[in-house]
Design an enzyme around this catalytic site. Sequence first.
Site, mmCIF file in Angstrom:
data_model
loop_
_atom_site.group_PDB
_atom_site.id
_atom_site.type_symbol
_atom_site.label_atom_id
_atom_site.label_comp_id
_atom_site.label_asym_id
_atom_site.label_seq_id
_atom_site.Cartn_x
_atom_site.Cartn_y
_atom_site.Cartn_z
ATOM 1 N N HIS A 67 -10.608 23.096 6.403
ATOM 2 C CA HIS A 67 -10.735 22.258 5.335
ATOM 3 C C HIS A 67 -11.491 21.253 5.984
ATOM 4 O O HIS A 67 -11.199 20.449 6.527
ATOM 5 C CB HIS A 67 -9.620 22.004 4.503
ATOM 6 C CG HIS A 67 -8.856 23.066 3.942
ATOM 7 N ND1 HIS A 67 -8.098 23.933 4.691
ATOM 8 C CD2 HIS A 67 -8.919 23.848 2.771
ATOM 9 C CE1 HIS A 67 -7.543 24.896 4.249
ATOM 10 N NE2 HIS A 67 -8.076 24.816 2.885
ATOM 11 N N ASP A 110 -4.258 32.584 2.321
ATOM 12 C CA ASP A 110 -5.368 31.642 2.034
ATOM 13 C C ASP A 110 -4.763 30.196 2.167
ATOM 14 O O ASP A 110 -3.656 30.066 2.933
ATOM 15 C CB ASP A 110 -5.676 31.791 0.353
ATOM 16 C CG ASP A 110 -4.412 31.302 -0.444
ATOM 17 O OD1 ASP A 110 -3.481 30.946 -0.040
ATOM 18 O OD2 ASP A 110 -4.581 31.659 -1.704
ATOM 19 N N SER A 111 -5.444 29.117 1.694
ATOM 20 C CA SER A 111 -5.201 27.999 1.947
ATOM 21 C C SER A 111 -3.515 27.509 1.562
ATOM 22 O O SER A 111 -2.786 26.529 2.075
ATOM 23 C CB SER A 111 -5.947 26.814 1.422
ATOM 24 O OG SER A 111 -7.150 27.104 1.496
#
EC number: 2.3.1.251
Length: 195
Positions: A67, A110-111
């Site tokens: 990110h 995923d995140s």
Amino acid sequence: MVVTEVKAINQYLLPVVLTSCLFSSIASAAGISQQSKIWWQTFSGNVEKTWTSPDSVDLYVPAITWHNRWTYDKEKTDKYNERPWGAGGGISRYDEHGNWNGIYLMAFKDSFNKWEPIGGYGWEKTWRPFSDQNFHLGAGYTVGVTARDNWSYIPIPVLLPLASVGYGPATFQMTYIPGTYNNGNVYFAWARISF
């Protein structure tokens, strides 16, 4: 072996093929320009050739999700998963110009550490800048569909840039998902190994 693998992933790529047919029908009905028709014919022809005449079966191993620290609050990035455990498979071929074409399906954490599937078609212009032709660089795009837990697994179309560096059958491939502050702006990379 390639034919067996193609049959095994056929059921997962059917939505991508159906979406391509839908877009083709819409484009015909809308009376798009001649240049757009040529582009569409090239694109759909590449997808079809890759589907029907692959050179290899590919293993996809997600490696990193990063990110962008310039676009996120630290409190958010501290909570996000950046190790996208998962795997995937696909088929690919190099066309008459030496460019890579691939059809793939991958699932990874995923995140939010929830499973995210993604499938689609990718294309990269490929360069072999050294006398050792095993070394290759690539840049292109991927178009496909993904779904996420935080969006109730509603299918979401994606169009993203691709870049890669590889040696022989092993390739490190990557994309960047653009976004806004505290949303998107993610570098995602994976290993692709061709058999």
